[in-house]
Structures are given as C-alpha cells and as structure tokens.
Design a protein around this motif. Structure first.
Motif, PDB file in Angstrom:
ATOM      1  N   GLY A  10      77.216  38.414  65.695  1.00 18.71           N
ATOM      2  CA  GLY A  10      75.859  38.263  66.186  1.00 18.71           C
ATOM      3  C   GLY A  10      75.220  39.603  66.466  1.00 18.71           C
ATOM      4  N   SER A  12      70.917  41.293  67.432  1.00 20.36           N
ATOM      5  CA  SER A  12      69.487  41.153  67.160  1.00 20.36           C
ATOM      6  C   SER A  12      69.077  41.774  65.830  1.00 20.36           C
ATOM      7  CB  SER A  12      68.682  41.785  68.296  1.00 20.36           C
ATOM      8  OG  SER A  12      68.974  43.168  68.395  1.00 20.36           O
ATOM      9  N   ALA A  13      69.842  42.715  65.302  1.00 22.84           N
ATOM     10  CA  ALA A  13      69.474  43.366  64.046  1.00 22.84           C
ATOM     11  C   ALA A  13      70.163  42.761  62.831  1.00 22.84           C
ATOM     12  CB  ALA A  13      69.801  44.853  64.131  1.00 22.84           C
ATOM     13  N   ARG A  14      70.979  41.735  63.020  1.00 22.19           N
ATOM     14  CA  ARG A  14      71.721  41.138  61.907  1.00 22.19           C
ATOM     15  C   ARG A  14      71.081  39.822  61.497  1.00 22.19           C
ATOM     16  NH1 ARG A  14      76.558  42.678  60.163  1.00 22.19           N
ATOM     17  NH2 ARG A  14      77.001  40.499  59.819  1.00 22.19           N
ATOM     18  N   LEU A  15      70.457  39.794  60.343  1.00 23.62           N
ATOM     19  CA  LEU A  15      69.749  38.607  59.885  1.00 23.62           C
ATOM     20  C   LEU A  15      70.559  37.754  58.917  1.00 23.62           C
ATOM     21  CD1 LEU A  15      66.168  40.022  59.377  1.00 23.62           C
ATOM     22  CD2 LEU A  15      67.052  38.698  61.286  1.00 23.62           C
ATOM     23  N   ALA A  16      71.604  38.282  58.305  1.00 20.98           N
ATOM     24  CA  ALA A  16      72.374  37.524  57.315  1.00 20.98           C
ATOM     25  C   ALA A  16      72.904  36.202  57.877  1.00 20.98           C
ATOM     26  CB  ALA A  16      73.507  38.372  56.754  1.00 20.98           C
ATOM     27  N   LEU A  18      71.650  34.369  60.223  1.00 19.53           N
ATOM     28  CA  LEU A  18      70.494  33.512  60.444  1.00 19.53           C
ATOM     29  C   LEU A  18      69.991  32.926  59.121  1.00 19.53           C
ATOM     30  CD1 LEU A  18      68.509  32.354  62.471  1.00 19.53           C
ATOM     31  CD2 LEU A  18      67.123  34.404  62.194  1.00 19.53           C
ATOM     32  N   ILE A  19      69.988  33.720  58.072  1.00 21.60           N
ATOM     33  CA  ILE A  19      69.549  33.252  56.758  1.00 21.60           C
ATOM     34  C   ILE A  19      70.477  32.158  56.236  1.00 21.60           C
ATOM     35  CG2 ILE A  19      69.281  33.960  54.340  1.00 21.60           C
ATOM     36  CD1 ILE A  19      68.365  36.692  55.482  1.00 21.60           C
TER      37      ILE A  19
END
Length: 51
Positions: A10, A12-16, A18-19
């Motif tokens: 996890g 806040s800067a990790r979007l993978a 979430l995608i």
C-alpha cells in the motif's frame, strides 16, 4: 461469499494495486488488523458507474 485480499504494498503513491482492484474495502477507523474470515464492508467500483 466474496473475499477481499490485499493487492501489493500500500501507499499513497502506488496506483497499481488500485488499478487492479474491483472496489474498496471499508475497515473501521481504529481497527488494528483484519483477519481471515472477518466481515468488512465493500464498495464496488461497478456501483459508481450506475450514478
């Protein structure tokens, strides 16, 4: 019954993660951990498209 699992690290800067997700888990504030079999809330992204 659907099951939730953590997708990667996890942050806040990790979007993978979430995608790759189908929605968001709702975990009450102050809860230290979630164990296998615990009931939690779920907000599916699919429902947001119905607005």
């Amino acid at each position: 019954m659907p099951r939730a699992r953590k997708l990667g690290r996890g942050g806040s800067a990790r979007l993978a993660p979430l995608i790759a997700a189908e929605g968001l888990a709702v975990i009450p504030a102050g809860r230290a951990e979630v164990r296998d079999g615990d009931l939690i809330g779920f907000l599916p992204f699919e429902a947001a498209l119905e607005v």
